[in-house]
Design a protein around this motif. Structure first.
Motif, PDB file in Angstrom:
ATOM      1  N   SER A  60       0.820  -1.209   0.000  1.00 13.72           N
ATOM      2  CA  SER A  60       0.000   0.000   0.000  1.00 13.72           C
ATOM      3  C   SER A  60       0.855   1.260   0.000  1.00 13.72           C
ATOM      4  O   SER A  60       0.427   2.322  -0.488  1.00 13.72           O
ATOM      5  CB  SER A  60      -0.930   0.013   1.212  1.00 13.72           C
ATOM      6  OG  SER A  60      -1.825  -1.089   1.169  1.00 13.72           O
ATOM      7  N   ARG A  72      -2.682  -2.796  -6.826  1.00 12.46           N
ATOM      8  CA  ARG A  72      -4.080  -2.998  -6.428  1.00 12.46           C
ATOM      9  C   ARG A  72      -4.426  -4.488  -6.384  1.00 12.46           C
ATOM     10  O   ARG A  72      -5.077  -4.967  -5.449  1.00 12.46           O
ATOM     11  CB  ARG A  72      -5.021  -2.276  -7.396  1.00 12.46           C
ATOM     12  CG  ARG A  72      -5.224  -0.810  -7.085  1.00 12.46           C
ATOM     13  CD  ARG A  72      -6.338  -0.225  -7.924  1.00 12.46           C
ATOM     14  NE  ARG A  72      -6.556   1.177  -7.648  1.00 12.46           N
ATOM     15  CZ  ARG A  72      -7.376   1.637  -6.716  1.00 12.46           C
ATOM     16  NH1 ARG A  72      -8.038   0.786  -5.950  1.00 12.46           N
ATOM     17  NH2 ARG A  72      -7.535   2.943  -6.545  1.00 12.46           N
ATOM     18  N   GLU A 152      -5.045   1.412 -13.260  1.00 12.83           N
ATOM     19  CA  GLU A 152      -5.490   1.375 -11.864  1.00 12.83           C
ATOM     20  C   GLU A 152      -7.015   1.370 -11.778  1.00 12.83           C
ATOM     21  O   GLU A 152      -7.603   0.646 -10.964  1.00 12.83           O
ATOM     22  CB  GLU A 152      -4.918   2.580 -11.110  1.00 12.83           C
ATOM     23  CG  GLU A 152      -5.221   2.570  -9.624  1.00 12.83           C
ATOM     24  CD  GLU A 152      -4.634   3.777  -8.921  1.00 12.83           C
ATOM     25  OE1 GLU A 152      -4.687   3.822  -7.688  1.00 12.83           O
ATOM     26  OE2 GLU A 152      -4.129   4.691  -9.618  1.00 12.83           O
ATOM     27  N   ALA A 156      -9.511  -1.562 -10.206  1.00 14.37           N
ATOM     28  CA  ALA A 156     -10.492  -1.305  -9.149  1.00 14.37           C
ATOM     29  C   ALA A 156     -11.879  -1.812  -9.546  1.00 14.37           C
ATOM     30  O   ALA A 156     -12.593  -2.414  -8.734  1.00 14.37           O
ATOM     31  CB  ALA A 156     -10.541   0.191  -8.840  1.00 14.37           C
TER      32      ALA A 156
END
Length: 349
Positions: A60, A72, A152, A156
């Motif tokens: 993270s 991720r 990214e 997600a």
């Protein structure tokens, strides 16, 4: 002279003696595994929880030289594995192995909720691995799609979709199980409603559940890795020919060395996933087939070993992807050194 009226017992056949010997061997091996589990499961929990927590923390922070997209996926995989360790290992298998200390669990009417959360977390753990494998396949083999997919935001969306679908898929377990626990070491760790024991409808649901996780992932991960390796081999041959034409007998090619390492990593990932899940999948399918009236005998020790291997996968999935990164290993070393650094500073003061 007294004559016995009781007929002598019939001679036992070689087949019967072989079956008895097999049962006795099964009991001995099972007994040994159960004793090992009383040590293995607590140690594994003590190791698995902090390992996944530290992995989440390190990834993270974004100091491992990985893209935000890859980060991720790895964080999601570590989080799902952590939930499986807590829900399956700590809240299920350890109480089973230490039943005498956890007798109060019988009176807690939450098993159906526990089952939904556990199976949803397990599905996420498996399918996050598949989605990450697909992302790497796109990044390596589909250069035109890479810029749009390997982002990214896409990561997600994919992870969120998998999470929601996993939760929705496992809601029927809430209605199949009652709320009461049964501390027996088998795939059904909750009381089952009587109407569901031999129901073909619920049997079909369970078989579909096991096909989706992990049968389909087995096929997908093998297919994706095979296509990725094929692409790497073809690109390597083309690169070797170009280098051969341009410089004759070419020296060691760093690019080809990197591709070779990628192939090895992919094979390790596939082998790890299949090895640690295959036996568990066989046990699950055997249990369901038995409930619908078809006898399939699998030694008890195979069941116990299947549980142990499946739990082990919760610490190896992230490790295979992340620990191989040099910067990630450096971060791990810093974490391990940190307590000693603090102690030394405190002493010097």
């Amino acid at each position: 002279m007294v004559v016995s009226l009781i007929p002598p017992p019939p001679p036992m056949s070689d087949e019967y003696l072989a079956i008895v010997a097999s049962w006795r061997l099964d009991e001995k091996i099972t007994g040994v595994l159960m004793k090992i589990q009383r040590i293995y499961y607590p140690l594994f929990a003590a190791f698995g929880v902090p390992m996944n927590l530290v992995t989440i923390m390190i990834l993270s922070r974004g100091n491992c030289g990985l893209s935000k997209c890859v980060t991720r996926y790895l964080v999601a995989m570590a989080t799902a594995d952590l939930l499986v360790v807590i829900l399956d290992l700590i809240l299920r298998h350890i109480p089973i192995r230490y039943e005498e200390q956890f007798i109060f669990v019988y009176s807690i009417p939450l098993c159906n909720i526990h089952a939904v959360l556990l199976y949803a977390a397990t599905d996420c753990s498996v399918w996050f691995t598949i989605t990450f494998t697909f992302d790497r396949f796109v990044a390596i083999c589909c250069q035109k799609l890479k810029t749009k997919y390997s982002t990214e935001r896409t990561a997600a969306v994919v992870l969120g979709t998998v999470t929601v679908l996993s939760c929705l898929k496992n809601i029927p377990w809430y209605f199949m199980f009652s709320g009461w626990y049964v501390l027996g070491n088998n795939p059904w760790f909750c009381d089952v409603y009587d109407t569901n024991y031999a129901s073909l409808g619920w049997g079909a649901f369970e078989i579909l559940h096991y096909i989706i996780t992990p049968c389909v992932p087995f096929i997908l991960i093998l297919l994706l890795n095979a296509l990725t390796v094929r692409h790497i081999l073809m690109a390597s041959r083309a690169r070797r020919r170009l280098r051969g034409h341009s410089s004759g007998e070419s020296p060691r090619d760093p690019e080809m060395e990197s591709r070779r390492k990628s192939m090895i990593l992919l094979f390790v990932i596939s082998g790890n996933f299949i090895l640690l899940w295959a036996m568990y999948m066989v046990v699950l399918m055997e249990n369901r087939i038995g409930w619908i009236g078809h006898t399939v005998y699998i030694p008890v020790f195979v069941t116990e070993l299947g549980f142990m291997l499946q739990q082990l996968s919760c610490c190896t999935n992230t490790g295979i992807y992340a620990v191989t990164q040099t910067k990630f290993r450096e971060q791990w070393k810093n974490v391990l050194k940190y307590p000693f650094v603090v102690i030394v500073k405190f002493i010097k003061q």
